[in-house]
Design a protein around this motif. Structure first.
Motif, PDB file in Angstrom:
ATOM      1  N   UNK A 194      63.632  68.099  58.552  1.00  0.00           N
ATOM      2  CA  UNK A 194      63.885  68.181  57.110  1.00  0.00           C
ATOM      3  C   UNK A 194      62.625  68.611  56.356  1.00  0.00           C
ATOM      4  N   UNK A 195      62.785  69.623  55.507  1.00  0.00           N
ATOM      5  CA  UNK A 195      61.657  70.126  54.721  1.00  0.00           C
ATOM      6  C   UNK A 195      61.478  69.319  53.442  1.00  0.00           C
ATOM      7  N   UNK A 314      59.060  66.873  52.095  1.00  0.00           N
ATOM      8  CA  UNK A 314      58.531  66.097  53.209  1.00  0.00           C
ATOM      9  C   UNK A 314      57.081  66.507  53.415  1.00  0.00           C
ATOM     10  N   UNK A 315      56.329  65.654  54.104  1.00  0.00           N
ATOM     11  CA  UNK A 315      54.915  65.894  54.319  1.00  0.00           C
ATOM     12  C   UNK A 315      54.723  67.072  55.292  1.00  0.00           C
ATOM     13  N   UNK A 316      53.947  68.102  54.907  1.00  0.00           N
ATOM     14  CA  UNK A 316      53.809  69.284  55.778  1.00  0.00           C
ATOM     15  C   UNK A 316      53.311  68.946  57.187  1.00  0.00           C
ATOM     16  N   UNK A 317      52.388  67.989  57.295  1.00  0.00           N
ATOM     17  CA  UNK A 317      51.856  67.639  58.626  1.00  0.00           C
ATOM     18  C   UNK A 317      52.936  66.962  59.472  1.00  0.00           C
ATOM     19  N   UNK A 321      54.513  68.196  62.990  1.00  0.00           N
ATOM     20  CA  UNK A 321      54.539  67.340  64.184  1.00  0.00           C
ATOM     21  C   UNK A 321      55.936  67.311  64.790  1.00  0.00           C
ATOM     22  N   UNK A 322      56.952  67.109  63.947  1.00  0.00           N
ATOM     23  CA  UNK A 322      58.331  67.021  64.453  1.00  0.00           C
ATOM     24  C   UNK A 322      58.757  68.385  65.026  1.00  0.00           C
ATOM     25  N   UNK A 323      58.379  69.447  64.325  1.00  0.00           N
ATOM     26  CA  UNK A 323      58.689  70.809  64.768  1.00  0.00           C
ATOM     27  C   UNK A 323      58.096  71.061  66.162  1.00  0.00           C
ATOM     28  N   UNK A 324      56.823  70.670  66.349  1.00  0.00           N
ATOM     29  CA  UNK A 324      56.162  70.860  67.650  1.00  0.00           C
ATOM     30  C   UNK A 324      56.819  70.043  68.751  1.00  0.00           C
ATOM     31  N   UNK A 325      57.202  68.803  68.410  1.00  0.00           N
ATOM     32  CA  UNK A 325      57.872  67.951  69.402  1.00  0.00           C
ATOM     33  C   UNK A 325      59.157  68.629  69.883  1.00  0.00           C
ATOM     34  N   UNK A 353      53.652  59.552  52.885  1.00  0.00           N
ATOM     35  CA  UNK A 353      54.124  60.806  53.492  1.00  0.00           C
ATOM     36  C   UNK A 353      55.442  60.554  54.242  1.00  0.00           C
ATOM     37  N   UNK A 354      56.449  61.388  53.990  1.00  0.00           N
ATOM     38  CA  UNK A 354      57.737  61.179  54.654  1.00  0.00           C
ATOM     39  C   UNK A 354      58.092  62.337  55.580  1.00  0.00           C
ATOM     40  N   UNK A 355      58.863  61.988  56.610  1.00  0.00           N
ATOM     41  CA  UNK A 355      59.409  62.995  57.516  1.00  0.00           C
ATOM     42  C   UNK A 355      60.814  62.565  57.884  1.00  0.00           C
TER      43      UNK A 355
END
Ligand SMILES: [Zn+2]
Length: 397
Positions: A194-195, A314-317, A321-325, A353-355
């Motif tokens: 989620x962006x 959502x927090x860019x970092x 992280x989720x994208x890389x996972x 920060x939210x993801x």
């Protein structure tokens, strides 16, 4: 079925109706039953768990570094009337699954890991996302009439004040949730990263015309408020489609006065709701609607803004992280906005920060007994959540 799917069906099944749907309203008997079930599992996993003064559940698994900020995994424990098993409960049971896996693998995290299960996320007289807004200190318990509404849920303004947490101690908030739309399902994708959560802007729009006899007033001399409003709605619908693919526009409520079959309507009130990630788009859309209204003859329009909840990124970092996972685990995924609001909003509002991780809702159905997510996707989402927690634990947050 996997442990997570079993747990989800078992605890998420509390409040089941005869037709298979779930009614587990916030602060209800079923709600507290579900809360107790989650609490028991937390304690069995060695977590310290407690219910706060507004009926949220907080569990904490201590980390090895007492100075480190907490990683929070959360969602809500309540449902709408005749809702499904997955909405909300997935985030809480998915978080429990993370702790089960940590224990199984004998891993200790540096950061404390907390699981928050929120009360009254769904809309109620206390306002939606009540539990999480209390934690974030965003509920004004002194507002006129609010104490009476709280009393209906067995609470007092003191409860609201006492539930506020110092959110500086929390490094991030992650929410694992079903998409509740059909984007992932129709594209055949496994995970949505989620962006951000889209803004919700609402106007109460009134069309003013003139009432007259339905038999004696010839068509050219009518000032029919309902005809004017209809033109505006159809025009706005067409404009929304033109303006942006992810802009949505809804008129969910309409009232016609005087409301008699032989009288031309003189006043029509409608709710205009628009949602998009970008304020510039909703601003443009609103300006276009106003311009259209001016072009509609025989009718005058007034606009009152009633809701302006602007988007929550959502927090860019965390997105990264989720994208890389997902990429590392070879899981098909996209980065996408959330059209629905979540408990993550109030957290972000107070600077945490939210993801968010989404899994597909079959046919996009939610807030309904037919709400369904494939068990395979439930487990994939848990893999993503687990690996994200491990990756974040290596950072300072
Ligand atoms: Zn939800």
């Amino acid at each position: 079925m996997s442990r997570l799917n079993d747990m989800l069906q078992e605890i998420g099944g509390i409040g089941r109706n005869e037709d298979g749907s779930i009614t587990r309203l916030g602060a209800s008997e079923g709600y507290f039953q579900a809360l107790e079930q989650v609490k028991m599992r937390m304690e069995a996993l060695g977590m310290k768990a407690e219910q706060d003064p507004v009926g949220n559940l907080h569990g904490i698994l201590p980390g090895t570094d007492p100075e480190a900020k907490s990683i929070v995994l959360g969602s809500h424990l309540d449902t709408v009337i005749k809702g499904g098993v997955f909405d909300g409960m997935l985030g809480v049971t998915g978080a429990l699954e993370v702790v089960y896996r940590l224990k199984e693998q004998g891993r200790a995290l540096k950061h404390p890991l907390e699981i928050w299960g929120f009360n009254l996320e769904e809309s109620s007289p206390l306002g939606g996302t009540f539990g999480s807004r209390c934690v974030a200190g965003m509920v004004d318990a002194e507002a006129p009439g609010y104490a009476e509404r709280l009393a209906k849920y067995g609470m007092k303004p003191e409860n609201v004040r006492a539930a506020k947490k110092d959110l500086d101690k929390y490094g991030c908030y992650l929410e694992y949730h079903i998409e509740q739309g059909d984007k992932l399902d129709s594209a055949g994708l496994d995970i949505g990263v989620v962006s951000g959560i889209v803004s919700v802007v609402r106007y109460e729009v009134t069309a003013h015309g003139i009432s007259n006899h339905a038999g004696t007033t010839m068509m050219p001399s009518r000032k029919d408020a309902l005809v004017g409003m209809s033109k505006l709605i159809v025009g706005a619908d067409a404009r929304a489609r033109e303006l942006d693919d992810t802009l949505v526009f809804t008129v969910g409520k309409l009232s016609v006065a005087p409301g008699q079959e032989n009288v031309i309507p003189n006043e029509v009130v409608a709710t205009f709701e628009m949602r998009h990630m970008d304020k510039a788009v909703t601003d443009q859309f609103y300006a276009d609607i106003q311009a259209m209204a001016k072009e509609i003859s025989n009718c005058e329009f007034t606009f009152v803004n009633t809701v302006a909840k602007y988007s929550t990124p959502c927090d860019p970092a965390l997105i990264d992280t989720i994208d890389h996972v997902c990429t590392r685990l070879n899981i098909s995924h996209i980065i996408m906005p959330s059209g629905a609001g979540h408990d993550a909003n109030p957290m972000a509002h107070e600077g945490v920060p939210i993801g968010m991780v989404f899994v597909p809702s079959v046919k996009g159905i939610s807030h309904h007994g037919d709400e369904w997510t494939d068990p395979k996707h439930i487990d994939l989402g848990a893999d993503v959540l687990y690996e994200t927690v491990l990756a974040l634990d290596k950072t300072d947050l």
